[in-house]
Motif scaffolding. Structure first.
Motif, PDB file in Angstrom:
ATOM      1  N   ALA A 170       8.403   8.714  -0.440  1.00 31.39           N
ATOM      2  CA  ALA A 170       8.224   7.272  -0.227  1.00 31.39           C
ATOM      3  C   ALA A 170       7.922   6.967   1.234  1.00 31.39           C
ATOM      4  CB  ALA A 170       9.482   6.517  -0.680  1.00 31.39           C
ATOM      5  N   LEU A 171       8.552   7.724   2.136  1.00 31.15           N
ATOM      6  CA  LEU A 171       8.392   7.454   3.568  1.00 31.15           C
ATOM      7  C   LEU A 171       7.223   8.223   4.193  1.00 31.15           C
ATOM      8  CD1 LEU A 171      12.130   7.360   4.772  1.00 31.15           C
ATOM      9  CD2 LEU A 171      10.777   5.604   3.623  1.00 31.15           C
ATOM     10  N   GLY A 172       6.427   8.900   3.345  1.00 30.04           N
ATOM     11  CA  GLY A 172       5.264   9.617   3.861  1.00 30.04           C
ATOM     12  C   GLY A 172       5.623  10.870   4.622  1.00 30.04           C
ATOM     13  N   LEU A 173       6.813  11.445   4.327  1.00 30.57           N
ATOM     14  CA  LEU A 173       7.283  12.634   5.046  1.00 30.57           C
ATOM     15  C   LEU A 173       7.422  13.844   4.135  1.00 30.57           C
ATOM     16  CD1 LEU A 173      10.041  10.921   7.254  1.00 30.57           C
ATOM     17  CD2 LEU A 173       7.773  11.704   7.994  1.00 30.57           C
ATOM     18  N   ALA A 174       6.767  13.815   2.963  1.00 33.87           N
ATOM     19  CA  ALA A 174       6.955  14.893   1.985  1.00 33.87           C
ATOM     20  C   ALA A 174       6.475  16.237   2.520  1.00 33.87           C
ATOM     21  CB  ALA A 174       6.239  14.554   0.684  1.00 33.87           C
TER      22      ALA A 174
ATOM     23  N   GLY B 235       0.841  -1.202   0.000  1.00 32.48           N
ATOM     24  CA  GLY B 235       0.000   0.000   0.000  1.00 32.48           C
ATOM     25  C   GLY B 235       0.868   1.241   0.000  1.00 32.48           C
ATOM     26  N   ARG B 236       0.264   2.376   0.286  1.00 31.02           N
ATOM     27  CA  ARG B 236       1.014   3.634   0.289  1.00 31.02           C
ATOM     28  C   ARG B 236       2.120   3.627   1.329  1.00 31.02           C
ATOM     29  NH1 ARG B 236       3.961   7.040  -0.344  1.00 31.02           N
ATOM     30  NH2 ARG B 236       3.662   9.273  -0.676  1.00 31.02           N
ATOM     31  N   GLN B 237       1.952   2.828   2.387  1.00 36.45           N
ATOM     32  CA  GLN B 237       2.928   2.791   3.480  1.00 36.45           C
ATOM     33  C   GLN B 237       4.060   1.794   3.215  1.00 36.45           C
ATOM     34  OE1 GLN B 237       0.046   1.262   3.396  1.00 36.45           O
ATOM     35  NE2 GLN B 237       0.443  -0.820   4.062  1.00 36.45           N
ATOM     36  N   THR B 238       4.090   1.231   1.996  1.00 40.47           N
ATOM     37  CA  THR B 238       5.009   0.129   1.692  1.00 40.47           C
ATOM     38  C   THR B 238       6.219   0.602   0.891  1.00 40.47           C
ATOM     39  OG1 THR B 238       3.179  -1.426   1.667  1.00 40.47           O
ATOM     40  CG2 THR B 238       5.177  -2.084   0.500  1.00 40.47           C
ATOM     41  N   VAL B 239       7.417   0.170   1.332  1.00 33.97           N
ATOM     42  CA  VAL B 239       8.650   0.430   0.598  1.00 33.97           C
ATOM     43  C   VAL B 239       9.356  -0.912   0.396  1.00 33.97           C
ATOM     44  CG1 VAL B 239      10.850   1.652   0.558  1.00 33.97           C
ATOM     45  CG2 VAL B 239       8.865   2.711   1.666  1.00 33.97           C
ATOM     46  N   LEU B 240       9.415  -1.371  -0.845  1.00 32.96           N
ATOM     47  CA  LEU B 240      10.064  -2.645  -1.159  1.00 32.96           C
ATOM     48  C   LEU B 240      11.403  -2.379  -1.839  1.00 32.96           C
ATOM     49  CD1 LEU B 240       6.952  -4.643  -2.424  1.00 32.96           C
ATOM     50  CD2 LEU B 240       8.120  -4.869  -0.220  1.00 32.96           C
ATOM     51  N   ALA B 241      12.452  -3.023  -1.296  1.00 30.03           N
ATOM     52  CA  ALA B 241      13.799  -2.760  -1.808  1.00 30.03           C
ATOM     53  C   ALA B 241      14.107  -3.615  -3.026  1.00 30.03           C
ATOM     54  CB  ALA B 241      14.822  -3.038  -0.714  1.00 30.03           C
ATOM     55  N   HIS B 242      14.764  -3.001  -3.977  1.00 33.21           N
ATOM     56  CA  HIS B 242      15.397  -3.610  -5.165  1.00 33.21           C
ATOM     57  C   HIS B 242      14.473  -3.675  -6.376  1.00 33.21           C
ATOM     58  CE1 HIS B 242      18.835  -4.176  -2.716  1.00 33.21           C
ATOM     59  NE2 HIS B 242      18.239  -5.031  -1.910  1.00 33.21           N
ATOM     60  N   ASN B 243      13.634  -4.707  -6.481  1.00 37.01           N
ATOM     61  CA  ASN B 243      12.748  -4.875  -7.645  1.00 37.01           C
ATOM     62  C   ASN B 243      13.523  -4.746  -8.955  1.00 37.01           C
ATOM     63  OD1 ASN B 243      10.107  -5.642  -8.187  1.00 37.01           O
ATOM     64  ND2 ASN B 243       9.515  -3.589  -8.805  1.00 37.01           N
ATOM     65  N   VAL B 244      14.629  -5.470  -9.027  1.00 38.90           N
ATOM     66  CA  VAL B 244      15.464  -5.442 -10.238  1.00 38.90           C
ATOM     67  C   VAL B 244      14.821  -6.273 -11.355  1.00 38.90           C
ATOM     68  CG1 VAL B 244      17.765  -5.997 -11.143  1.00 38.90           C
ATOM     69  CG2 VAL B 244      17.525  -5.129  -8.809  1.00 38.90           C
TER      70      VAL B 244
END
Ligand SMILES: [Zn+2]
Length: 437
Positions: free
Chosen positions: A361-365, A257-266
């Motif tokens: 990405a971290l919801g701190l914009a 969701g909007r709160q999700t940060v997934l690393a890499h996705n190469v």
């Protein structure tokens, strides 16, 4: 107290991937009160409106927003530089033996100190930190981040298979320990909690379901993990989950969701990119790690064309250091190496990926990522030694964009002459606050 910073400043309040230009001001005045930017403009005009403010003259060098690292492992600071292995061998031989040692809380406290020092020296003021498998170690990480006032989001790393036995837990224990940590730290100062299964290779459906429960019980928490990093890993995840896509192993538990940060996705499929875009999730692109482990060349163009948010991460300790300037340069290299499939990146794109995109990405914009009026004054001051190649380059730059290119090409952590979080200076050259124990 009111401080008026006088400086050359560059930032990216708007997305260069959407056509926005670098914002640059040569003789800028920035008024900061109680950590917040109250006014900004030409120095002479701002000075006239704030005659009582104390002026801090930073005209030598360049001020940038504090850097944002969206993927960095706290327990791996002491194993940076283990070159020569692909992902799964590197985990077995390098990362996991070190992570097991964090069962000892005194050892973990020292690692947390080394880690936070690494962030501060690199000018990283905001980070989504991959925690430890041990709750006591996550506690000391939160303590260290709190001591420095850094904007850190972290949490207990959970796994229930494949990893060495000391790193395993159960869904029940993972849920209980996560809730205890979140109750102590989530929302305290600048700290937040991140629900963090290591990756679905080591996380069964049962533990992912317990993650979903923790996430739903912790409003404002983030969710982070790894995805599609290495082809052998992707194949094994597919086998473990009956042919499901890697993104779907998280998505079917409501974890994307909007709160999700997934690393890499190469190595994403088009369907996975469509899912990430539909859920408004973010991807942490970690280019030195991908290069060091030979994981692959990140398909940035496909992400952006699909509408997926992308920011940058160092992925210490597979990544080769804390410097987000180095990550920006490596992101540029990777796109060059992709030739026709790559996206040509300007210095404004690199700054965006390492600052405002990370904050988004971290919801701190709304709080950090650029140096606009109303934002927190999180900033770094680049101050190369006179005569060194970066200082020479800046002195001969043809434009602000050219100067910023030189910052990414030549800048190192030792060029960072000052670091501020919410208006508080926490480092200046080799001086750091608090002093090291
Ligand atoms: Zn990682």
């Amino acid at each position: 107290m009111t401080t008026l910073f006088r400086c050359a400043v560059m930032d990216t309040p708007d997305d260069p991937f959407a056509g926005a230009a670098l914002r640059s001001q040569q003789d800028c005045g920035i008024v900061v009160e109680q950590g917040v930017i109250r006014a900004r403009g030409e120095f002479a005009e701002v000075r006239a409106e704030h005659p009582a403010a104390e002026v801090l003259d930073l005209r030598e060098g360049i001020v940038l927003p504090g850097l944002v690292d969206t993927h960095v492992h706290f327990p791996q600071v002491r194993v940076i530089g283990g070159l020569g292995m692909p992902l799964l061998d590197w985990l077995d031989q390098c990362a996991l033996p070190e992570e097991m040692r964090l069962a000892d809380v005194d050892m973990a406290r020292g690692v947390a100190r080394d880690f936070v020092t690494g962030l501060v020296d690199a000018g990283t003021t905001t980070a989504l930190v991959f925690g430890s498998h041990f709750a006591s170690a996550v506690d000391v990480m939160f303590e260290a981040a709190d001591l420095w006032g850094l904007r850190v989001t972290t949490g207990l790393v959970t796994s229930d298979r494949i990893l060495p036995e000391p790193l395993l837990t159960t869904p029940e224990r993972a849920h209980r320990e996560s809730r205890e940590l979140a109750s102590r730290w989530h929302g305290k100062g600048r700290l937040r909690y991140a629900v963090t299964p290591r990756f679905s290779l080591s996380a069964s459906d049962a533990i992912l379901e317990s993650c979903a429960q923790t996430l739903s019980e912790t409003p404002g928490a983030l969710f982070t993990s790894h995805v599609n990093e290495n082809l052998r890993e992707v194949e094994e995840v597919g086998q473990l989950f009956g042919g499901a896509s890697y993104v779907d192993t998280y998505d079917r538990h409501g974890l994307v969701g909007r709160q999700t940060v997934l690393a890499h996705n190469v190595h994403p499929t088009d369907d996975e990119l469509a899912t990430l875009a539909a859920r408004d999730a973010s991807v942490a692109h970690c280019p030195t790690s991908n290069s060091a482990l030979g994981s692959g060349l990140f398909p940035l163009r496909r992400h952006l064309e699909a509408g997926v948010r992308v920011a940058a991460g160092s992925d210490v300790g597979a990544g080769t250091g804390f410097s987000m300037l180095k990550e920006g340069l490596q992101a540029y290299f990777v796109q060059r190496l992709l030739e026709d499939r790559g996206l040509p990146l300007t210095s404004a794109h690199l700054l965006w990926l390492c600052t405002a995109a990370g904050a988004d990405a971290l919801g701190l914009a709304g709080e950090v990522g650029d140096l606009s009026v109303g934002k927190q004054f999180d900033a770094i001051w680049l101050l190369p030694e006179p005569g060194d190649p970066l200082a020479v380059g800046l002195g001969n730059a043809k434009s602000p964009e050219d100067a910023l290119s030189k910052v990414f090409a030549l800048g190192t952590t030792s060029d960072i002459g000052g670091v501020w979080v919410a208006g508080d200076q926490i480092a200046a050259g080799r001086w750091r606050r608090p002093p090291l124990a």
